[in-house]
Design a protein around this motif. Structure first.
Motif, PDB file in Angstrom:
ATOM      1  N   TRP A 221       0.641  -1.263   0.013  1.00 11.91           N
ATOM      2  CA  TRP A 221       0.188  -0.003  -0.151  1.00 11.91           C
ATOM      3  C   TRP A 221       0.746   1.331   0.031  1.00 11.91           C
ATOM      4  O   TRP A 221       0.698   2.351  -0.511  1.00 11.91           O
ATOM      5  CB  TRP A 221      -0.945  -0.052   1.203  1.00 11.91           C
ATOM      6  N   LEU A 222       2.153   1.417   0.932  1.00  9.31           N
ATOM      7  CA  LEU A 222       2.872   2.446   0.683  1.00  9.31           C
ATOM      8  C   LEU A 222       3.423   2.800  -0.541  1.00  9.31           C
ATOM      9  O   LEU A 222       3.665   3.705  -1.054  1.00  9.31           O
ATOM     10  CB  LEU A 222       4.022   2.026   1.698  1.00  9.31           C
ATOM     11  N   SER A 223       3.808   1.511  -1.271  1.00 12.05           N
ATOM     12  CA  SER A 223       4.322   1.684  -2.569  1.00 12.05           C
ATOM     13  C   SER A 223       3.421   2.165  -3.765  1.00 12.05           C
ATOM     14  O   SER A 223       3.904   3.231  -4.436  1.00 12.05           O
ATOM     15  CB  SER A 223       4.590   0.301  -3.141  1.00 12.05           C
ATOM     16  N   LEU A 224       2.065   1.771  -3.539  1.00 10.60           N
ATOM     17  CA  LEU A 224       0.999   2.413  -4.187  1.00 10.60           C
ATOM     18  C   LEU A 224       0.819   4.097  -3.998  1.00 10.60           C
ATOM     19  O   LEU A 224       0.783   4.763  -5.077  1.00 10.60           O
ATOM     20  CB  LEU A 224      -0.308   1.709  -4.146  1.00 10.60           C
ATOM     21  N   ALA A 225       1.166   4.339  -2.856  1.00 14.82           N
ATOM     22  CA  ALA A 225       0.931   5.579  -2.329  1.00 14.82           C
ATOM     23  C   ALA A 225       2.018   6.607  -2.986  1.00 14.82           C
ATOM     24  O   ALA A 225       1.781   7.558  -3.455  1.00 14.82           O
ATOM     25  CB  ALA A 225       0.689   5.922  -0.871  1.00 14.82           C
ATOM     26  N   ARG A 226       3.079   5.696  -2.877  1.00 17.55           N
ATOM     27  CA  ARG A 226       4.379   6.484  -3.469  1.00 17.55           C
ATOM     28  C   ARG A 226       4.218   6.671  -5.023  1.00 17.55           C
ATOM     29  O   ARG A 226       4.612   7.777  -5.631  1.00 17.55           O
ATOM     30  CB  ARG A 226       5.568   5.737  -3.257  1.00 17.55           C
ATOM     31  N   VAL A 227       3.587   5.646  -5.751  1.00 20.26           N
ATOM     32  CA  VAL A 227       3.205   6.073  -7.230  1.00 20.26           C
ATOM     33  C   VAL A 227       2.530   7.237  -7.453  1.00 20.26           C
ATOM     34  O   VAL A 227       3.012   8.037  -8.217  1.00 20.26           O
ATOM     35  CB  VAL A 227       2.573   4.866  -7.807  1.00 20.26           C
ATOM     36  N   PHE A 228       1.508   7.434  -6.912  1.00 19.82           N
ATOM     37  CA  PHE A 228       0.894   8.708  -7.249  1.00 19.82           C
ATOM     38  C   PHE A 228       1.302   9.928  -6.685  1.00 19.82           C
ATOM     39  O   PHE A 228       1.230  10.968  -6.911  1.00 19.82           O
ATOM     40  CB  PHE A 228      -0.635   8.362  -6.350  1.00 19.82           C
ATOM     41  N   LEU A 229       2.008   9.930  -5.386  1.00 20.61           N
ATOM     42  CA  LEU A 229       2.707  11.011  -4.772  1.00 20.61           C
ATOM     43  C   LEU A 229       3.676  11.574  -5.726  1.00 20.61           C
ATOM     44  O   LEU A 229       3.900  12.943  -6.175  1.00 20.61           O
ATOM     45  CB  LEU A 229       3.476  10.624  -3.637  1.00 20.61           C
ATOM     46  N   PHE A 230       4.670  10.614  -6.308  1.00 19.94           N
ATOM     47  CA  PHE A 230       5.828  11.197  -7.058  1.00 19.94           C
ATOM     48  C   PHE A 230       5.220  11.305  -8.520  1.00 19.94           C
ATOM     49  O   PHE A 230       5.698  12.321  -9.087  1.00 19.94           O
ATOM     50  CB  PHE A 230       6.973  10.279  -7.209  1.00 19.94           C
ATOM     51  N   GLY A 231       4.140  10.828  -8.890  1.00 17.71           N
ATOM     52  CA  GLY A 231       3.599  11.174 -10.258  1.00 17.71           C
ATOM     53  C   GLY A 231       2.865  12.438 -10.175  1.00 17.71           C
ATOM     54  O   GLY A 231       2.914  13.064 -11.146  1.00 17.71           O
ATOM     55  N   ALA A 232       2.306  12.789  -9.144  1.00 18.91           N
ATOM     56  CA  ALA A 232       1.583  14.138  -8.942  1.00 18.91           C
ATOM     57  C   ALA A 232       2.813  15.236  -8.965  1.00 18.91           C
ATOM     58  O   ALA A 232       2.541  16.401  -9.566  1.00 18.91           O
ATOM     59  CB  ALA A 232       0.973  14.446  -7.614  1.00 18.91           C
ATOM     60  N   ARG A 233       4.176  14.977  -8.464  1.00 20.84           N
ATOM     61  CA  ARG A 233       5.051  16.151  -8.462  1.00 20.84           C
ATOM     62  C   ARG A 233       5.498  16.190 -10.004  1.00 20.84           C
ATOM     63  O   ARG A 233       5.672  17.230 -10.385  1.00 20.84           O
ATOM     64  CB  ARG A 233       6.081  15.860  -7.596  1.00 20.84           C
ATOM     65  N   ASP A 234       5.915  14.927 -10.650  1.00 18.28           N
ATOM     66  CA  ASP A 234       6.463  14.996 -12.019  1.00 18.28           C
ATOM     67  C   ASP A 234       5.868  15.581 -13.062  1.00 18.28           C
ATOM     68  O   ASP A 234       6.020  16.002 -14.131  1.00 18.28           O
ATOM     69  CB  ASP A 234       7.109  13.892 -12.143  1.00 18.28           C
ATOM     70  N   VAL A 235       4.030  15.421 -13.007  1.00 14.28           N
ATOM     71  CA  VAL A 235       3.235  16.082 -13.827  1.00 14.28           C
ATOM     72  C   VAL A 235       3.478  17.538 -14.040  1.00 14.28           C
ATOM     73  O   VAL A 235       3.344  17.812 -15.159  1.00 14.28           O
ATOM     74  CB  VAL A 235       1.663  15.910 -12.993  1.00 14.28           C
ATOM     75  N   ALA A 373       8.199   1.230  -7.448  1.00 11.22           N
ATOM     76  CA  ALA A 373       6.772   1.951  -7.466  1.00 11.22           C
ATOM     77  C   ALA A 373       7.091   3.410  -7.658  1.00 11.22           C
ATOM     78  O   ALA A 373       6.469   4.100  -8.428  1.00 11.22           O
ATOM     79  CB  ALA A 373       6.055   1.690  -6.191  1.00 11.22           C
ATOM     80  N   ASN A 374       8.196   4.167  -7.022  1.00 12.28           N
ATOM     81  CA  ASN A 374       8.548   5.464  -7.159  1.00 12.28           C
ATOM     82  C   ASN A 374       8.662   5.776  -8.557  1.00 12.28           C
ATOM     83  O   ASN A 374       8.484   6.794  -9.136  1.00 12.28           O
ATOM     84  CB  ASN A 374       9.751   5.749  -6.173  1.00 12.28           C
ATOM     85  N   ALA A 375       9.671   4.749  -9.107  1.00 18.65           N
ATOM     86  CA  ALA A 375       9.990   5.135 -10.470  1.00 18.65           C
ATOM     87  C   ALA A 375       8.817   5.139 -11.562  1.00 18.65           C
ATOM     88  O   ALA A 375       8.701   5.817 -12.587  1.00 18.65           O
ATOM     89  CB  ALA A 375      10.969   4.024 -11.213  1.00 18.65           C
TER      90      ALA A 375
END
Length: 425
Positions: A221-235, A373-375
């Motif tokens: 779940w933390l890895s999934l949260a990380r996907v969206f968190l860093f996706g939001a920044r790099d958008v 997940a971060n990547a």
């Protein structure tokens, strides 16, 4: 590493790993700004610019899975050295780019080189972050403090790299700047190879590749949260905002381009430095020394929802404006700095929780999976950055960021405190 006699040795290894990671991230930040501004000046569209970084993120996803196993099998120093060495080769390869090539050939070549750089970055990152779990003090908030200091200082150094890259591009040109970075990083690699203290695990022969996929619900779940968190920044971070600022700041002349390069690089650098400074102080800001794991999990959820409000408000401001305007530009600068501060607290909590949730014997596996997940999030954000800006401008780009942060908050809501408090696992 828990004995008093082993601690000084562990501290020396931590310092060496941190110094190597700093050197790497300085070149990583500079290279990103060099590539973005150089190819935008050559006439690349926002989508083409996003393509330049796609392999960088894809390579990161694959690398993190493999690196977790490689480190478990051959030791943490092996992946750290490999990351530094591959980055040197990637920088040298980039100097072979011929400005007379067609745009398609240039894009393909830079994508491949950036892919190699992505491999290098995630080998170095996974090694450095995993080392903290092994070397950090077991008492109190030692784990949170050490990982926050490593991550925060790394991002401050990367911010300096953004400024350095823009300044070197404007002063020395693309090829000279890249060659200079390759030379400096090679010297750092030689120094680390000859002077790395003991204190890091050497690997275990029985490590299986299948172990990289975590069975822990919290890690997943933390890895999934990380996907969206860093996706939001790099958008917004990768393509959209730098290109918007370039359009506002440059008049198209050579002198105008140089001035725009410096100003954009300065803003991106200050943003990353602020982000790193807040990360480094996150344990104190969150009073981590007096809070248990369940309270910090709740904090991760609350801070994610707070972060979602910022791009939502900026999207509304962009929608109300009829094209670039001074008030909008100033609002974006202020809003994105606020985003950086809140984002840093979210990121610091994630970086602590992944180490708190894992166990020492499989730390490289879980950290590798988490940074895969971060990547993945960065890959999604990179593609969406060029696409949303080209299709819907600032409004669509920032609204997409808000939706992704909200998704991260929802995923964080599924975390539970079923594990022991950090430092006792």
């Amino acid at each position: 590493m828990s004995s008093a006699s082993a601690r000084p040795e562990g501290l020396s290894a931590y310092i060496a790993v941190t110094a190597a990671y700093w050197a790497f991230m300085l070149t990583d930040g500079a290279l990103r700004m060099l590539v973005l501004l150089h190819f935008h000046a050559l006439g690349f569209s926002p989508v083409q610019l996003a393509y330049l970084f796609v392999f960088y993120e894809i390579a990161g996803m694959v690398t993190n899975l493999a690196a977790g196993w490689i480190s478990a099998r051959f030791g943490l120093t092996s992946t750290l050295y490999a990351g530094l060495g591959i980055q040197v080769l990637a920088l040298l390869a980039l100097t072979q780019l011929d400005p007379n090539w067609a745009i398609g050939a240039s894009v393909a070549f830079v994508m491949m080189v950036q892919g190699a750089s992505g491999v290098a970055k995630d080998l170095a990152k996974m090694s450095s972050k995993s080392a903290v779990k092994i070397l950090a003090p077991a008492e109190g908030d030692g784990l949170f403090r050490w990982v926050a200091m490593l991550t925060g200082s790394k991002n401050a150094v990367k911010g300096i790299g953004f400024l350095l890259g823009a300044a070197m591009l404007a002063t020395f040109g693309f090829t000279t700047a890249v060659l200079g970075m390759a030379a400096v990083l090679f010297v750092i690699l030689v120094a680390v190879l000859t002077a790395m203290p003991t204190g890091l695990p050497k690997g275990r022969k029985g490590a299986k590749f299948s172990e990289v996929f975590s069975k822990s619900a919290n890690v997943n779940w933390l890895s999934l949260a990380r996907v969206f968190l860093f996706g939001a920044r790099d958008v917004w971070f990768v393509v959209g905002i730098p290109i918007y600022f370039y359009a506002v700041l440059s008049d198209g002349s050579e002198a105008g381009n140089r001035a725009a390069f410096f100003l954009i690089g300065t803003f991106m650098a200050l943003w990353i430095i602020l982000y790193g400074a807040v990360q480094a102080t996150a344990p104190r800001l969150l009073r981590a020394k007096t809070r248990d794991e369940s309270q910090l999990i709740g904090a991760a959820r609350g801070w994610a929802w707070a972060l979602a409000l910022v791009p939502a408000a900026l999207a509304a401001a962009a929608g109300a404006a009829s094209g670039p305007q001074t008030w909008l530009t100033l609002t974006l600068i202020a809003g994105l700095l606020v985003f950086g501060g809140i984002f840093a607290i979210n990121s610091a909590l994630h970086s602590y929780l992944i180490l708190a949730f894992t166990k020492a014997e499989r730390v490289t596996m879980d950290v590798g999976f988490y940074y895969m997940a971060n990547a993945g999030g960065r890959l999604a954000g990179t593609v969406l950055s060029g696409l949303t800006y080209q299709v819907g401008g600032l409004t669509l780009m920032l609204a997409t960021a808000a939706v992704m942060v909200a998704a991260s908050a929802i995923a964080s809501g599924r975390l539970s405190s079923e594990h022991k408090v950090a430092g006792t696992v």
